[in-house]
Design a protein around this motif. Sequence first.
Motif, PDB file in Angstrom:
ATOM      1  N   ARG A  67      49.556  -0.955  21.405  1.00 39.84           N
ATOM      2  CA  ARG A  67      50.119  -0.846  22.699  1.00 39.84           C
ATOM      3  C   ARG A  67      51.292  -1.770  23.013  1.00 39.84           C
ATOM      4  N   SER A  68      51.269  -2.977  22.420  1.00 43.59           N
ATOM      5  CA  SER A  68      52.461  -4.064  22.944  1.00 43.59           C
ATOM      6  C   SER A  68      53.570  -3.682  22.036  1.00 43.59           C
ATOM      7  N   ALA A  69      53.743  -3.104  21.091  1.00 42.34           N
ATOM      8  CA  ALA A  69      55.099  -2.628  20.261  1.00 42.34           C
ATOM      9  C   ALA A  69      55.984  -1.898  20.953  1.00 42.34           C
ATOM     10  N   VAL A  70      57.287  -1.971  20.631  1.00 37.29           N
ATOM     11  CA  VAL A  70      58.224  -1.238  21.372  1.00 37.29           C
ATOM     12  C   VAL A  70      58.897  -0.373  20.223  1.00 37.29           C
ATOM     13  N   LEU A  73      51.274  -0.337  12.752  1.00 36.48           N
ATOM     14  CA  LEU A  73      52.530  -1.083  13.310  1.00 36.48           C
ATOM     15  C   LEU A  73      51.697  -2.223  14.367  1.00 36.48           C
ATOM     16  N   GLY A  74      51.937  -3.381  14.219  1.00 35.97           N
ATOM     17  CA  GLY A  74      51.085  -4.445  14.605  1.00 35.97           C
ATOM     18  C   GLY A  74      51.464  -4.750  15.949  1.00 35.97           C
ATOM     19  N   PRO A  75      50.988  -5.816  16.634  1.00 29.24           N
ATOM     20  CA  PRO A  75      51.347  -6.190  18.060  1.00 29.24           C
ATOM     21  C   PRO A  75      52.763  -6.856  17.974  1.00 29.24           C
ATOM     22  N   HIS A  76      53.516  -6.496  19.343  1.00 24.55           N
ATOM     23  CA  HIS A  76      54.470  -6.964  19.425  1.00 24.55           C
ATOM     24  C   HIS A  76      55.902  -6.796  18.655  1.00 24.55           C
ATOM     25  N   TRP A  84      51.981  -1.102   6.194  1.00 22.63           N
ATOM     26  CA  TRP A  84      51.243  -2.048   7.051  1.00 22.63           C
ATOM     27  C   TRP A  84      52.067  -2.868   7.847  1.00 22.63           C
ATOM     28  N   VAL A  85      52.060  -3.053   8.881  1.00 23.81           N
ATOM     29  CA  VAL A  85      52.971  -4.420   9.557  1.00 23.81           C
ATOM     30  C   VAL A  85      52.365  -5.135  10.657  1.00 23.81           C
ATOM     31  N   ASP A  86      52.393  -6.214  10.171  1.00 24.68           N
ATOM     32  CA  ASP A  86      51.680  -7.576  11.024  1.00 24.68           C
ATOM     33  C   ASP A  86      52.402  -7.459  12.321  1.00 24.68           C
ATOM     34  N   ALA A  87      52.162  -8.413  12.999  1.00 21.05           N
ATOM     35  CA  ALA A  87      52.475  -8.847  14.398  1.00 21.05           C
ATOM     36  C   ALA A  87      53.932  -9.364  14.301  1.00 21.05           C
ATOM     37  N   HIS A  88      54.898  -9.088  15.470  1.00 21.31           N
ATOM     38  CA  HIS A  88      56.166  -9.662  15.591  1.00 21.31           C
ATOM     39  C   HIS A  88      57.092  -9.333  14.862  1.00 21.31           C
ATOM     40  N   CYS A  89      56.952  -8.166  14.112  1.00 23.57           N
ATOM     41  CA  CYS A  89      58.174  -7.935  13.196  1.00 23.57           C
ATOM     42  C   CYS A  89      59.158  -7.057  14.019  1.00 23.57           C
ATOM     43  N   ALA A  90      60.325  -6.934  13.267  1.00 24.61           N
ATOM     44  CA  ALA A  90      61.431  -6.272  13.890  1.00 24.61           C
ATOM     45  C   ALA A  90      62.242  -5.422  12.962  1.00 24.61           C
ATOM     46  N   PHE A  91      62.304  -4.360  13.124  1.00 22.35           N
ATOM     47  CA  PHE A  91      63.326  -3.278  12.279  1.00 22.35           C
ATOM     48  C   PHE A  91      64.281  -2.719  12.955  1.00 22.35           C
ATOM     49  N   GLY A  92      65.616  -3.075  12.330  1.00 22.55           N
ATOM     50  CA  GLY A  92      66.859  -2.662  13.389  1.00 22.55           C
ATOM     51  C   GLY A  92      67.225  -1.338  12.980  1.00 22.55           C
ATOM     52  N   PRO A  93      68.171  -0.915  13.314  1.00 20.56           N
ATOM     53  CA  PRO A  93      68.818   0.471  13.185  1.00 20.56           C
ATOM     54  C   PRO A  93      69.282   0.751  11.953  1.00 20.56           C
ATOM     55  N   GLY A  94      68.839   1.928  11.359  1.00 21.90           N
ATOM     56  CA  GLY A  94      69.404   2.141   9.720  1.00 21.90           C
ATOM     57  C   GLY A  94      68.478   1.464   8.712  1.00 21.90           C
ATOM     58  N   LYS A 118      59.710   1.630   2.750  1.00 20.15           N
ATOM     59  CA  LYS A 118      58.583   2.462   2.147  1.00 20.15           C
ATOM     60  C   LYS A 118      57.539   1.781   1.365  1.00 20.15           C
ATOM     61  N   SER A 119      56.426   2.022   1.780  1.00 21.98           N
ATOM     62  CA  SER A 119      55.200   1.743   0.763  1.00 21.98           C
ATOM     63  C   SER A 119      54.845   0.363   0.939  1.00 21.98           C
ATOM     64  N   SER A 120      55.102  -0.466   1.954  1.00 22.44           N
ATOM     65  CA  SER A 120      55.378  -1.750   1.886  1.00 22.44           C
ATOM     66  C   SER A 120      54.163  -2.579   2.893  1.00 22.44           C
ATOM     67  N   PHE A 121      53.984  -3.679   2.754  1.00 21.32           N
ATOM     68  CA  PHE A 121      52.990  -4.279   3.646  1.00 21.32           C
ATOM     69  C   PHE A 121      54.023  -5.594   4.259  1.00 21.32           C
ATOM     70  N   VAL A 122      54.162  -6.017   5.416  1.00 21.32           N
ATOM     71  CA  VAL A 122      54.966  -6.858   5.935  1.00 21.32           C
ATOM     72  C   VAL A 122      54.163  -7.791   6.783  1.00 21.32           C
ATOM     73  N   PHE A 123      54.270  -9.050   6.643  1.00 20.78           N
ATOM     74  CA  PHE A 123      53.459 -10.163   7.286  1.00 20.78           C
ATOM     75  C   PHE A 123      54.442 -10.516   8.531  1.00 20.78           C
ATOM     76  N   ALA A 124      53.633 -11.214   9.567  1.00 17.85           N
ATOM     77  CA  ALA A 124      54.057 -11.530  10.819  1.00 17.85           C
ATOM     78  C   ALA A 124      55.439 -12.133  10.827  1.00 17.85           C
ATOM     79  N   GLY A 125      56.159 -12.000  11.990  1.00 21.50           N
ATOM     80  CA  GLY A 125      57.369 -12.469  12.250  1.00 21.50           C
ATOM     81  C   GLY A 125      58.629 -12.198  11.421  1.00 21.50           C
ATOM     82  N   SER A 126      58.371 -11.341  10.650  1.00 22.16           N
ATOM     83  CA  SER A 126      59.725 -10.863   9.385  1.00 22.16           C
ATOM     84  C   SER A 126      60.541  -9.779  10.154  1.00 22.16           C
ATOM     85  N   LYS A 127      61.691 -10.004   9.893  1.00 22.95           N
ATOM     86  CA  LYS A 127      62.788  -9.098  10.612  1.00 22.95           C
ATOM     87  C   LYS A 127      63.765  -8.578   9.561  1.00 22.95           C
TER      88      LYS A 127
END
Length: 206
Positions: A60-63, A76-79, A93-103, A107-116
């Motif tokens: 609920r804190s994600a945008v 999709l994790g917090p923030h 699976w996406v941990d907290a404070h991650c960001a995914f920009g336009p474009g 696929k089929s990945s696990f992403v830990f906190a704070g990755s951009k």
Amino acid sequence: MATLIPIERYIAAFPASPLGAWADAAPWALTSNSEAIVRALLATLPVRDYMLADEVAVHRSAVVEDGAVLKGPLILGPHCFVAAGAYLRGGNWVDAHCAFGPGVEVKSSFVFAGSKFAHFNFVGDSLIGAGVNLEAGSIVCNYRNELVDKEINVRIDGAPHRTGVKKFGALIGDGVRLGANAVVAPGALLAPGTVLQRAALLDQGF
């Protein structure tokens, strides 16, 4: 095979994370079974903290901007932030404070906190550590299109090892930096803190 690559040497938070139950699995076994793993984790989520629909759980804190495409199973994790035009599919699976920009496509990945992932990146079938940064246009490939034998192979301490899978991107350690338009070929193992220069090619295959 799993004992040859202790994932915690690359991603320190892995054992204590929700993925810790799979700590003895090889990285390519995790990504090959990402949809089943994410579905198992979906069943354990606190419902009050997530919006859930069609196997997509968004904290609920994600945008998530209009125009982003989220396909389940997905957590999709917090923030976290997902920009318009980003595309997450195939069991992520996406941990907290991650960001995914336009474009960006993941696929089929696990992403830990704070990755951009800045913008116009592709990451397929990979484990991404904490605090990883991908500049614009950098790519983590997951398929050996150029070879007749499509099986992904990896090098462990310089020795070749077969994975038994045809799709695997990379195990990317904490704090790795990929410069703009850099390309990581399938089967890469990037130690924590690795920096790949802009427009570089990293191919550890054989």
